[in-house]
Scaffold this motif. Structure first.
Motif, PDB file in Angstrom:
ATOM      1  N   TYR A  50       0.090  -3.360  -2.728  1.00 38.69           N
ATOM      2  CA  TYR A  50       0.890  -4.329  -3.477  1.00 38.69           C
ATOM      3  C   TYR A  50       0.059  -5.483  -4.033  1.00 38.69           C
ATOM      4  O   TYR A  50       0.256  -5.931  -5.149  1.00 38.69           O
ATOM      5  N   ASN A  51      -0.905  -5.991  -3.263  1.00 35.58           N
ATOM      6  CA  ASN A  51      -1.661  -7.181  -3.671  1.00 35.58           C
ATOM      7  C   ASN A  51      -2.493  -6.963  -4.929  1.00 35.58           C
ATOM      8  O   ASN A  51      -2.815  -7.906  -5.632  1.00 35.58           O
ATOM      9  N   SER A  67      -0.664  -7.669  -9.539  1.00 39.47           N
ATOM     10  CA  SER A  67      -0.060  -8.993  -9.648  1.00 39.47           C
ATOM     11  C   SER A  67       1.117  -9.041 -10.621  1.00 39.47           C
ATOM     12  O   SER A  67       2.145  -9.643 -10.320  1.00 39.47           O
ATOM     13  N   ARG A  96       3.957  -7.197  -9.185  1.00 36.01           N
ATOM     14  CA  ARG A  96       4.480  -7.961  -8.054  1.00 36.01           C
ATOM     15  C   ARG A  96       5.506  -8.984  -8.525  1.00 36.01           C
ATOM     16  O   ARG A  96       6.575  -9.113  -7.941  1.00 36.01           O
ATOM     17  N   LYS A 148       9.494  -9.076  -7.635  1.00 36.71           N
ATOM     18  CA  LYS A 148      10.079 -10.242  -6.959  1.00 36.71           C
ATOM     19  C   LYS A 148      11.294 -10.770  -7.718  1.00 36.71           C
ATOM     20  O   LYS A 148      12.298 -11.133  -7.128  1.00 36.71           O
ATOM     21  N   ILE A 176       9.796 -10.256  -1.001  1.00 36.41           N
ATOM     22  CA  ILE A 176       8.480  -9.740  -0.648  1.00 36.41           C
ATOM     23  C   ILE A 176       7.641 -10.895  -0.123  1.00 36.41           C
ATOM     24  O   ILE A 176       7.540 -11.940  -0.758  1.00 36.41           O
ATOM     25  N   GLU A 177       7.025 -10.694   1.034  1.00 37.30           N
ATOM     26  CA  GLU A 177       6.167 -11.717   1.628  1.00 37.30           C
ATOM     27  C   GLU A 177       4.812 -11.116   1.930  1.00 37.30           C
ATOM     28  O   GLU A 177       4.701  -9.950   2.306  1.00 37.30           O
ATOM     29  N   THR A 178       3.772 -11.931   1.753  1.00 35.57           N
ATOM     30  CA  THR A 178       2.409 -11.474   2.017  1.00 35.57           C
ATOM     31  C   THR A 178       1.768 -12.371   3.051  1.00 35.57           C
ATOM     32  O   THR A 178       1.782 -13.590   2.933  1.00 35.57           O
ATOM     33  N   THR A 179       1.204 -11.725   4.095  1.00 33.32           N
ATOM     34  CA  THR A 179       0.427 -12.444   5.085  1.00 33.32           C
ATOM     35  C   THR A 179      -0.895 -11.715   5.252  1.00 33.32           C
ATOM     36  O   THR A 179      -0.912 -10.579   5.683  1.00 33.32           O
ATOM     37  N   SER A 220       1.479  -6.847   2.794  1.00 34.03           N
ATOM     38  CA  SER A 220       2.705  -7.299   2.127  1.00 34.03           C
ATOM     39  C   SER A 220       3.872  -6.500   2.687  1.00 34.03           C
ATOM     40  O   SER A 220       3.730  -5.324   3.010  1.00 34.03           O
ATOM     41  N   ARG A 221       5.026  -7.137   2.805  1.00 31.99           N
ATOM     42  CA  ARG A 221       6.209  -6.473   3.340  1.00 31.99           C
ATOM     43  C   ARG A 221       7.432  -6.798   2.498  1.00 31.99           C
ATOM     44  O   ARG A 221       7.583  -7.926   2.040  1.00 31.99           O
TER      45      ARG A 221
END
Length: 200
Positions: free
Chosen positions: A18-19, A22, A25, A29, A36-39, A43-44
């Motif tokens: 996913y990253n 862009s 993404r 969203k 969608i959250e990225t840590t 990404s989840r």
């Protein structure tokens, strides 16, 4: 007795590439509400958040929502395909789920051969399938097409075959995901009658 109980259930699904996308993404969203959250590198998609509900024996429930709201994922959770990220999911009773028209079908095999493939994948006994084979074929109304490869079938014929196999048994819980978007009105009417038999 059928019984479904969810307590504070969350479900998130990882996206591994996913990253690197862009533009895509940002489009995703905006279309699904920014879930969608990225840590770090992971990404989840947060599909379900803090869902609690109880469905008792004899109840019929419909799920309504826009595309991307998590309806299909919710049904996959109930059918055991997904496991909750957190919370507790308790289900009592045998589940019959129809999530996709192509569930278990092998395109190179005939419709008749796929009756056994789909039935065995769903845990049906081989003797049961042999005993009910002709009834399943008759219910499908596929006639001579039953001995042709499934790759030659239309989506409506896929529906006829899959539904005819699963309709041959009674289950405690029936999960359907927009299953009758394909197919003709006559078979839909016949299938609807069978679904009512499941419910009452």
């Amino acid at each position: 007795m059928a019984h479904i109980k969810l307590e504070n259930v969350d479900l998130s699904i990882p996206i591994f590439d996913y990253n690197s996308q862009s533009l895509r993404r940002e489009l995703i969203k905006s279309s699904i509400g920014g879930n969608i959250e990225t840590t770090g590198a992971i990404s989840r998609v947060h599909v379900l958040r803090n869902v609690s509900l109880e469905i008792k024996n004899g109840e019929t429930v419909g799920i309504v929502g826009h595309n991307g709201a998590g309806k299909s994922s919710f049904l996959r959770l109930l059918s055991g395909i997904y496991i909750p990220t957190s919370g507790h999911c308790s289900i009592e009773g045998d589940i019959l789920s129809i999530i996709s028209l192509a569930d278990g079908l092998e395109p190179s095999l005939s419709g008749r051969e796929n009756i056994y493939r789909v039935g065995l994948m769903r845990g049906y006994d081989l003797g049961f399938l042999r005993e009910h084979e002709e009834h399943i074929v008759a219910f499908s109304e596929l006639n001579d097409f039953i001995d042709l490869p499934v790759r030659t079938y239309s989506s409506g014929m896929h529906l006829r075959l899959i539904f005819s196999v699963i309709a041959s048994v009674n289950m405690d819980i029936l999960l359907l995901d927009e299953f009758f978007a394909a197919g003709d009105a006559a078979f839909w009417s016949k299938a609807k009658e069978r679904i009512v038999e499941f419910i009452v």
